[in-house]
Design a protein around this motif. Sequence first.
Motif, PDB file in Angstrom:
ATOM      1  N   MET A   1       0.858  -1.177   0.000  1.00  0.00           N
ATOM      2  CA  MET A   1       0.000   0.000   0.000  1.00  0.00           C
ATOM      3  C   MET A   1       0.901   1.236   0.000  1.00  0.00           C
ATOM      4  O   MET A   1       1.859   1.308   0.759  1.00  0.00           O
ATOM      5  N   PRO A   2       0.587   2.223  -0.847  1.00  0.00           N
ATOM      6  CA  PRO A   2       1.417   3.434  -0.918  1.00  0.00           C
ATOM      7  C   PRO A   2       1.375   4.254   0.367  1.00  0.00           C
ATOM      8  O   PRO A   2       0.420   4.208   1.127  1.00  0.00           O
ATOM      9  N   ARG A   3       2.433   5.016   0.555  1.00  0.00           N
ATOM     10  CA  ARG A   3       2.584   5.895   1.711  1.00  0.00           C
ATOM     11  C   ARG A   3       2.469   7.336   1.222  1.00  0.00           C
ATOM     12  O   ARG A   3       3.045   7.703   0.213  1.00  0.00           O
ATOM     13  N   TYR A   4       1.723   8.153   1.926  1.00  0.00           N
ATOM     14  CA  TYR A   4       1.526   9.557   1.557  1.00  0.00           C
ATOM     15  C   TYR A   4       1.916  10.443   2.732  1.00  0.00           C
ATOM     16  O   TYR A   4       1.590  10.153   3.876  1.00  0.00           O
ATOM     17  N   ASP A   5       2.615  11.533   2.427  1.00  0.00           N
ATOM     18  CA  ASP A   5       3.050  12.483   3.448  1.00  0.00           C
ATOM     19  C   ASP A   5       2.074  13.662   3.500  1.00  0.00           C
ATOM     20  O   ASP A   5       1.636  14.157   2.459  1.00  0.00           O
ATOM     21  N   GLU A  16       2.858  10.730   7.997  1.00  0.00           N
ATOM     22  CA  GLU A  16       2.587   9.911   6.823  1.00  0.00           C
ATOM     23  C   GLU A  16       1.466   8.925   7.117  1.00  0.00           C
ATOM     24  O   GLU A  16       1.257   8.510   8.257  1.00  0.00           O
ATOM     25  N   LEU A  17       0.737   8.596   6.066  1.00  0.00           N
ATOM     26  CA  LEU A  17      -0.348   7.628   6.163  1.00  0.00           C
ATOM     27  C   LEU A  17      -0.214   6.618   5.039  1.00  0.00           C
ATOM     28  O   LEU A  17       0.172   6.968   3.927  1.00  0.00           O
ATOM     29  N   MET A  21      -4.491   3.865  -3.281  1.00  0.00           N
ATOM     30  CA  MET A  21      -4.383   4.962  -4.237  1.00  0.00           C
ATOM     31  C   MET A  21      -5.725   5.657  -4.426  1.00  0.00           C
ATOM     32  O   MET A  21      -5.783   6.855  -4.660  1.00  0.00           O
ATOM     33  N   ALA A  22      -6.801   4.912  -4.306  1.00  0.00           N
ATOM     34  CA  ALA A  22      -8.139   5.496  -4.435  1.00  0.00           C
ATOM     35  C   ALA A  22      -8.412   6.501  -3.314  1.00  0.00           C
ATOM     36  O   ALA A  22      -9.209   7.419  -3.479  1.00  0.00           O
ATOM     37  N   GLN A  23      -7.741   6.349  -2.169  1.00  0.00           N
ATOM     38  CA  GLN A  23      -7.933   7.246  -1.031  1.00  0.00           C
ATOM     39  C   GLN A  23      -6.851   8.319  -0.945  1.00  0.00           C
ATOM     40  O   GLN A  23      -6.821   9.091   0.010  1.00  0.00           O
ATOM     41  N   ALA A  24      -5.959   8.388  -1.928  1.00  0.00           N
ATOM     42  CA  ALA A  24      -4.801   9.281  -1.868  1.00  0.00           C
ATOM     43  C   ALA A  24      -5.166  10.736  -1.604  1.00  0.00           C
ATOM     44  O   ALA A  24      -4.465  11.433  -0.869  1.00  0.00           O
ATOM     45  N   ASN A  25      -6.246  11.206  -2.168  1.00  0.00           N
ATOM     46  CA  ASN A  25      -6.612  12.622  -2.022  1.00  0.00           C
ATOM     47  C   ASN A  25      -7.699  12.869  -0.986  1.00  0.00           C
ATOM     48  O   ASN A  25      -8.200  13.988  -0.861  1.00  0.00           O
ATOM     49  N   GLN A  32      -2.502  15.156  16.081  1.00  0.00           N
ATOM     50  CA  GLN A  32      -3.010  16.003  17.166  1.00  0.00           C
ATOM     51  C   GLN A  32      -4.512  16.248  17.051  1.00  0.00           C
ATOM     52  O   GLN A  32      -5.092  16.949  17.880  1.00  0.00           O
ATOM     53  N   GLY A  33      -5.140  15.722  15.978  1.00  0.00           N
ATOM     54  CA  GLY A  33      -6.587  15.855  15.810  1.00  0.00           C
ATOM     55  C   GLY A  33      -7.029  17.000  14.917  1.00  0.00           C
ATOM     56  O   GLY A  33      -8.225  17.196  14.733  1.00  0.00           O
ATOM     57  N   HIS A  34      -6.084  17.762  14.358  1.00  0.00           N
ATOM     58  CA  HIS A  34      -6.452  18.874  13.479  1.00  0.00           C
ATOM     59  C   HIS A  34      -6.851  18.343  12.096  1.00  0.00           C
ATOM     60  O   HIS A  34      -6.254  17.408  11.585  1.00  0.00           O
ATOM     61  N   GLU A  35      -7.852  18.978  11.512  1.00  0.00           N
ATOM     62  CA  GLU A  35      -8.344  18.533  10.208  1.00  0.00           C
ATOM     63  C   GLU A  35      -7.817  19.361   9.047  1.00  0.00           C
ATOM     64  O   GLU A  35      -8.017  18.989   7.887  1.00  0.00           O
ATOM     65  N   ASP A  36      -7.135  20.469   9.320  1.00  0.00           N
ATOM     66  CA  ASP A  36      -6.630  21.338   8.251  1.00  0.00           C
ATOM     67  C   ASP A  36      -5.250  20.847   7.814  1.00  0.00           C
ATOM     68  O   ASP A  36      -4.218  21.347   8.271  1.00  0.00           O
ATOM     69  N   THR A  37      -5.240  19.848   6.932  1.00  0.00           N
ATOM     70  CA  THR A  37      -3.976  19.261   6.476  1.00  0.00           C
ATOM     71  C   THR A  37      -3.871  19.352   4.962  1.00  0.00           C
ATOM     72  O   THR A  37      -4.869  19.526   4.259  1.00  0.00           O
ATOM     73  N   VAL A  38      -2.651  19.211   4.481  1.00  0.00           N
ATOM     74  CA  VAL A  38      -2.389  19.244   3.047  1.00  0.00           C
ATOM     75  C   VAL A  38      -1.457  18.086   2.702  1.00  0.00           C
ATOM     76  O   VAL A  38      -0.545  17.761   3.457  1.00  0.00           O
TER      77      VAL A  38
END
Length: 73
Positions: A1-5, A16-17, A21-25, A32-38
């Motif tokens: 499974m791919p790793r995404y930063d 990293e998670l 690939m279908a969930q990549a975006n 820390q529980g914050h939802e504002d990520t990129v």
Amino acid sequence: MPRYDFRCRSCGATFELRRTMAQANDPAVCPQGHEDTVKLLSTVAVTGSSSTPQRQAPAGGGGGGCCGGGCCG
């Protein structure tokens, strides 16, 4: 499974998670529980050596073909 930063815009944490690939975006929540990520761009380094030697060009220059092999006069 791919790793995404990812990077959190709220606290600046980078994490990293592993996800399909279908969930990549899909949105990600930082540790820390914050939802504002990129999602960060990943870089791939390709290294290694060839097991077969590269062929050298002839010492005389001209590689053949038009304008290299004397066909144009």
